[in-house]
Design an enzyme around this catalytic site. Structure first.
Site, PDB file in Angstrom:
ATOM      1  N   HIS A  48       0.847  -1.186   0.000  1.00  0.00           N
ATOM      2  CA  HIS A  48       0.000   0.000   0.000  1.00  0.00           C
ATOM      3  C   HIS A  48       0.889   1.244   0.000  1.00  0.00           C
ATOM      4  O   HIS A  48       2.104   1.159   0.223  1.00  0.00           O
ATOM      5  CB  HIS A  48      -0.944   0.013   1.205  1.00  0.00           C
ATOM      6  CG  HIS A  48      -0.253   0.051   2.538  1.00  0.00           C
ATOM      7  ND1 HIS A  48      -0.204  -1.019   3.395  1.00  0.00           N
ATOM      8  CD2 HIS A  48       0.429   1.040   3.149  1.00  0.00           C
ATOM      9  CE1 HIS A  48       0.473  -0.692   4.472  1.00  0.00           C
ATOM     10  NE2 HIS A  48       0.877   0.547   4.364  1.00  0.00           N
TER      11      HIS A  48
HETATM   12  P1  TYD Z   1      -2.471  -4.071   7.613  1.00  0.00           P
HETATM   13  O1  TYD Z   1      -2.596  -2.656   7.140  1.00  0.00           O
HETATM   14  O2  TYD Z   1      -3.118  -5.133   6.823  1.00  0.00           O
HETATM   15  O3  TYD Z   1      -0.937  -4.422   7.815  1.00  0.00           O
HETATM   16  P2  TYD Z   1       0.236  -4.466   6.702  1.00  0.00           P
HETATM   17  O4  TYD Z   1      -0.002  -3.332   5.786  1.00  0.00           O
HETATM   18  O5  TYD Z   1       1.479  -4.303   7.509  1.00  0.00           O
HETATM   19  O6  TYD Z   1       0.208  -5.776   6.015  1.00  0.00           O
HETATM   20  O7  TYD Z   1      -3.011  -4.095   9.114  1.00  0.00           O
HETATM   21  C1  TYD Z   1      -3.399  -5.283   9.750  1.00  0.00           C
HETATM   22  C2  TYD Z   1      -4.561  -4.970  10.687  1.00  0.00           C
HETATM   23  O8  TYD Z   1      -4.148  -4.108  11.746  1.00  0.00           O
HETATM   24  C3  TYD Z   1      -5.706  -4.290   9.975  1.00  0.00           C
HETATM   25  O9  TYD Z   1      -6.911  -4.850  10.464  1.00  0.00           O
HETATM   26  C4  TYD Z   1      -5.615  -2.838  10.438  1.00  0.00           C
HETATM   27  C5  TYD Z   1      -4.967  -2.949  11.804  1.00  0.00           C
HETATM   28  N1  TYD Z   1      -4.137  -1.808  12.160  1.00  0.00           N
HETATM   29  C6  TYD Z   1      -4.516  -0.985  13.208  1.00  0.00           C
HETATM   30  O10 TYD Z   1      -5.567  -1.181  13.856  1.00  0.00           O
HETATM   31  N2  TYD Z   1      -3.720   0.072  13.551  1.00  0.00           N
HETATM   32  C7  TYD Z   1      -2.574   0.331  12.895  1.00  0.00           C
HETATM   33  O11 TYD Z   1      -1.849   1.321  13.246  1.00  0.00           O
HETATM   34  C8  TYD Z   1      -2.183  -0.523  11.799  1.00  0.00           C
HETATM   35  C9  TYD Z   1      -0.919  -0.269  11.030  1.00  0.00           C
HETATM   36  C10 TYD Z   1      -2.990  -1.583  11.462  1.00  0.00           C
END
Ligand code: TYD
Length: 133
Positions: A48
């Site tokens: 992303h």
């Molecule tokens: P995600 O964005 O999928 O992680 P990555 O991009 O590292 O693969 O995030 C995983 C889960 O965690 C998603 O349900 C959103 C949650 N999350 C939060 O609640 N707070 C945060 O600061 C972050 C980064 C993710």
């Protein structure tokens, strides 16, 4: 693209090592900290870009690779040291992969969590930034 690498001072003595991150060692004021751990083999995370959120990534244990893509150029950096990190500006597409067993990737961010700040579709990313840049 030139990835901005950050090097942190190590406080070491016979007991071990310690790194302290203060405002002066970082490119922004921290609003949020999160860390990725227990990442399963062959997983690619991230995928992303952010519209506003700037981040610093530090692999505080083990190693992982970070792919950064500014829409024109791609670069891969290996993070494998708790005393160094990279600045990932808003607008860069990022992917994190090849986590070593037990790796912990620490992320410092200058914005609170906001799903609306994410661009999770690569074509949308290219379109968004070709207009913004
Ligand atoms: P995600 O964005 O999928 O992680 P990555 O991009 O590292 O693969 O995030 C995983 C889960 O965690 C998603 O349900 C959103 C949650 N999350 C939060 O609640 N707070 C945060 O600061 C972050 C980064 C993710």
């Amino acid at each position: 693209m030139d990835i901005e690498r950050l090097k942190f001072e190590i406080n070491g003595d016979e007991r071990g090592l310690l790194v302290a991150l203060e405002r002066s060692s970082l490119p922004f004021e921290i609003q949020r900290v999160f860390y990725l751990y227990d990442t399963q083999p062959n997983v690619r995370r991230g995928k992303h870009a952010h519209k506003k959120c700037n981040q610093v990534l530090i692999c505080v244990s083990g190693s992982c690779k970070i792919l950064l893509d500014d829409g024109i150029k791609k670069e891969v950096v290996v993070l494998d040291s708790p005393d160094s990190g990279i600045f990932v500006p808003a607008g860069d597409w990022r992917e994190m992969y090849e986590f070593s067993p037990g790796a912990v990737l620490l992320v410092l961010a200058d914005q609170p969590y906001d799903e609306g700040d994410y661009i999770r579709d690569y074509d949308e990313f290219l379109k968004y930034y070709s207009i913004e840049k």
